[in-house]
Write a protein that holds these residues in place. Structure first.
Motif, PDB file in Angstrom:
ATOM      1  N   ILE A   7     -82.204  -7.859 -12.443  1.00  0.00           N
ATOM      2  CA  ILE A   7     -81.787  -7.807 -14.090  1.00  0.00           C
ATOM      3  C   ILE A   7     -82.012  -6.786 -14.552  1.00  0.00           C
ATOM      4  O   ILE A   7     -83.110  -5.848 -14.471  1.00  0.00           O
ATOM      5  N   ASP A   8     -81.035  -5.998 -14.970  1.00  0.00           N
ATOM      6  CA  ASP A   8     -81.141  -4.714 -15.478  1.00  0.00           C
ATOM      7  C   ASP A   8     -81.418  -3.886 -14.623  1.00  0.00           C
ATOM      8  O   ASP A   8     -82.607  -2.650 -14.973  1.00  0.00           O
ATOM      9  N   GLY A   9     -81.055  -3.673 -13.342  1.00  0.00           N
ATOM     10  CA  GLY A   9     -81.424  -2.741 -12.286  1.00  0.00           C
ATOM     11  C   GLY A   9     -83.030  -2.984 -11.765  1.00  0.00           C
ATOM     12  O   GLY A   9     -83.129  -2.320 -11.002  1.00  0.00           O
ATOM     13  N   ILE A  10     -83.470  -4.177 -12.076  1.00  0.00           N
ATOM     14  CA  ILE A  10     -84.829  -4.204 -11.683  1.00  0.00           C
ATOM     15  C   ILE A  10     -85.017  -5.402 -10.634  1.00  0.00           C
ATOM     16  O   ILE A  10     -84.330  -6.589 -11.230  1.00  0.00           O
ATOM     17  N   TRP A  11     -85.361  -5.674  -9.456  1.00  0.00           N
ATOM     18  CA  TRP A  11     -85.217  -6.863  -8.781  1.00  0.00           C
ATOM     19  C   TRP A  11     -86.748  -7.795  -9.406  1.00  0.00           C
ATOM     20  O   TRP A  11     -87.682  -7.454  -9.722  1.00  0.00           O
ATOM     21  N   CYS A  12     -86.266  -8.975  -9.542  1.00  0.00           N
ATOM     22  CA  CYS A  12     -86.949  -9.833 -10.155  1.00  0.00           C
ATOM     23  C   CYS A  12     -87.094 -11.256  -9.612  1.00  0.00           C
ATOM     24  O   CYS A  12     -86.284 -11.632  -8.650  1.00  0.00           O
ATOM     25  N   MET A  13     -88.139 -12.049  -9.685  1.00  0.00           N
ATOM     26  CA  MET A  13     -88.315 -13.525  -9.177  1.00  0.00           C
ATOM     27  C   MET A  13     -88.189 -14.340 -10.425  1.00  0.00           C
ATOM     28  O   MET A  13     -89.006 -14.070 -11.497  1.00  0.00           O
ATOM     29  N   ILE A  56     -89.721 -14.540 -16.011  1.00  0.00           N
ATOM     30  CA  ILE A  56     -89.176 -13.828 -14.951  1.00  0.00           C
ATOM     31  C   ILE A  56     -90.492 -13.015 -14.617  1.00  0.00           C
ATOM     32  O   ILE A  56     -91.283 -12.560 -15.697  1.00  0.00           O
ATOM     33  N   ILE A  57     -90.333 -12.699 -13.195  1.00  0.00           N
ATOM     34  CA  ILE A  57     -91.698 -11.548 -12.976  1.00  0.00           C
ATOM     35  C   ILE A  57     -90.994 -10.541 -12.039  1.00  0.00           C
ATOM     36  O   ILE A  57     -90.443 -10.910 -10.802  1.00  0.00           O
ATOM     37  N   VAL A 102     -87.337  -6.905 -19.232  1.00  0.00           N
ATOM     38  CA  VAL A 102     -87.875  -6.663 -17.928  1.00  0.00           C
ATOM     39  C   VAL A 102     -88.382  -5.179 -17.770  1.00  0.00           C
ATOM     40  O   VAL A 102     -89.469  -5.336 -16.978  1.00  0.00           O
ATOM     41  N   GLU A 103     -88.052  -4.428 -18.418  1.00  0.00           N
ATOM     42  CA  GLU A 103     -88.606  -3.042 -18.329  1.00  0.00           C
ATOM     43  C   GLU A 103     -90.108  -3.018 -18.820  1.00  0.00           C
ATOM     44  O   GLU A 103     -90.689  -2.387 -17.920  1.00  0.00           O
ATOM     45  N   ALA A 104     -90.385  -3.768 -19.733  1.00  0.00           N
ATOM     46  CA  ALA A 104     -91.867  -3.828 -20.059  1.00  0.00           C
ATOM     47  C   ALA A 104     -92.640  -4.719 -19.047  1.00  0.00           C
ATOM     48  O   ALA A 104     -93.677  -4.206 -18.822  1.00  0.00           O
TER      49      ALA A 104
END
Length: 509
Positions: free
Chosen positions: A367-373, A390-391, A492-494
């Motif tokens: 999500i927005d370039g960041i891997w998430c669960m 989302i984590i 997600v960045e935060a």
């Protein structure tokens, strides 16, 4: 823990309970003893629960000190008299000649406060000799019985209280006597009779139909649409209560019934938190729904609670750094996916084990370039609405190879080898697998939960390394602490910025 005590000679069970030190002067002895009058273990257990609840209520009243009794409280206090009076004379109602029906309105009309004629000679109304009693004799009997009841309940016997309870007692006996008259005439229990002359202000409406607790549960479930597991567990608690009371009519359940049930569970050794949260809370919620929907006038479970606070040495704690390293190092050497990855995900996300075990390959995404669960209800039911979240995948998880493992599962559950329970949840079996794995490492402290202590640790780490509190709550799925916290979203960045503040543990060597 107080349990029925079997007398070694007679085989009869007894209640034996040490009197608390602060009450010994008032009670006048160090131990309370009462015969349960049965040799049957199951019956003794039921009677013990009732006797224990009664005893603890008496002690609570003694601690509270003298207080005036209201008319409402008095009627509640003597409610048992009606049933026991009928039971005493059920088989031969016409033989009852002790109480003179119709004289109740002439009792206690004398404004002069006077004590019972023989206060030291308190006789049970079951053993009073048959015969006609005049008004003064009936008053004296009621006053004596009232004093006896007040003493047993640990309540003040000052004259105002005694007269208030005596009046309520007279009304209860009068109602029972009128019922016996109807029975003597061959009328059924459902026959109506006028109560105005017995207790002015009481309703003369016919008895209401039974309201079975299971029916309330089904109606509640149709409206609230709870998770399948919640409905199953709450229905089971309702059955347990019904088995204990030998009836399920919600309109007949009293506060005293629920106190007896609570005492029985305490005597069985159930943990206070289990009794409070898993037993009393569902019953309280179901009955409150019935009150809100005009099925019941009041909720008898409203004031029935249990102190479920953790005692010293019982509160769950976090994994320490050394304990966490021990578990993660051992997990890194495992081939079984559950033992290999569930502890690591818990360590660096603080997610619940039930949430981790139902993760799917499609829940691991960028999500927005960041891997998430993504913890979503599509994968399985979640504890609360805030649990859907989302984590970001912690850098330590990426370095350990979690993304490579997730990529090996083309679709569906990451931990498909965990058999789901009847509700489709894998968390129960996952808890067992991880629990055995962690305990065999020598971590035996009961305050340490093999799975849940990771959630404690993420909170501890959040405080230690200065994570923003609202974002930490969003990561763990805890509710907003204020209205302001519920405004806006959590980018997600935060989330990634904050969770990355928690350093990776060095499990090498």
């Amino acid at each position: 823990m107080s349990r029925p005590w079997k007398h070694p000679n007679s085989g009869v069970y007894w209640l034996r309970r040490a009197v608390p030190e602060d009450l010994r002067a008032l009670v006048g002895k160090r131990e309370e003893k009462r015969s349960l009058q049965t040799r049957d273990p199951a019956e003794a257990k039921r009677r013990h629960a009732a006797a224990l609840a009664d005893l603890e209520s008496r002690w609570a009243n003694l601690r509270a000190g003298p207080k005036p009794i209201t008319e409402r409280e008095a009627h509640k206090l003597v409610a048992f008299v009606y049933d026991e009076w009928l039971e005493q004379h059920r088989e031969h109602p016409s033989a009852k000649t002790f109480w003179q029906v119709g004289l109740v309105d002439r009792l206690f009309v004398d404004p002069e406060d006077r004590p019972p004629r023989s206060p030291s000679d308190i006789k049970s109304y079951f053993t009073i000799e048959e015969g006609s009693l005049k008004v003064r004799e009936m008053e004296d009997w009621c006053l004596q019985e009232a004093q006896s009841i007040l003493r047993w309940k640990g309540l003040s016997t000052e004259l105002g209280n005694t007269r208030t309870v005596a009046r309520a007692l007279a009304r209860a006996v009068e109602r029972a006597s009128l019922t016996l008259q109807r029975w003597a005439n061959g009328e059924s229990d459902s026959s109506s009779y006028h109560l105005a002359s017995v207790a002015p202000g009481l309703s003369t409406a016919p008895p209401q139909e039974p309201l079975p607790l299971p029916d309330i549960v089904q109606r509640w479930a149709a409206e609230r649409r709870p998770a399948e597991k919640t409905l199953y567990e709450w229905s089971r608690v309702v059955r347990q209560l019904g088995d204990f009371l030998n009836q399920t009519d919600a309109r007949r359940i009293t506060e005293e019934d629920l106190i007896r049930w609570k005492s029985a569970m305490v005597a069985d050794g159930l943990r206070p938190k289990t009794i409070q949260d898993a037993k009393l809370a569902p019953i309280r919620a179901i009955l409150q729904w019935a009150v809100q929907n005009k099925l019941l006038k009041s909720n008898p479970a409203e004031g029935v609670t249990l102190d479920a606070k953790s005692k010293q040495g019982e509160k769950k704690r976090s994994f320490t750094d050394e304990e966490a390293k021990l578990v993660l190092k051992a997990a890194a050497a495992e081939r079984d996916p559950v033992r290999r990855w569930v502890p690591w995900i818990g360590a660096y996300s603080g997610a619940r084990i039930s949430e981790i075990c139902q993760l799917r390959s499609e829940d691991i995404k960028q999500i927005d370039g960041i891997w998430c669960m993504a913890f979503a209800p599509e994968a399985g039911s979640l504890k609360t609405s805030g649990s859907e979240r989302i984590i970001p995948v912690h850098p330590a998880l990426i370095e350990a190879g979690f993304l490579k493992f997730a990529a090996t599962v083309k679709s569906g559950p990451l931990f498909a080898e965990l058999a789901p329970d009847k509700f489709g949840k894998r968390g129960g079996n996952g808890t067992k697998v991880v629990g055995r794995f962690v305990r065999q490492l020598g971590l035996k402290d009961p305050r340490l939960s093999p799975s849940h202590s990771w959630r404690h640790r993420i909170k501890t780490s959040g405080r230690k390394f200065g994570l923003a509190q609202d974002i930490l709550n969003a990561i763990t799925g805890h509710g907003a602490k204020s209205v302001a916290d519920s405004y806006g979203e959590f980018p997600v960045e935060a989330l990634y910025r904050e969770i990355s503040k928690i350093p990776a543990l060095d499990v090498r060597g």
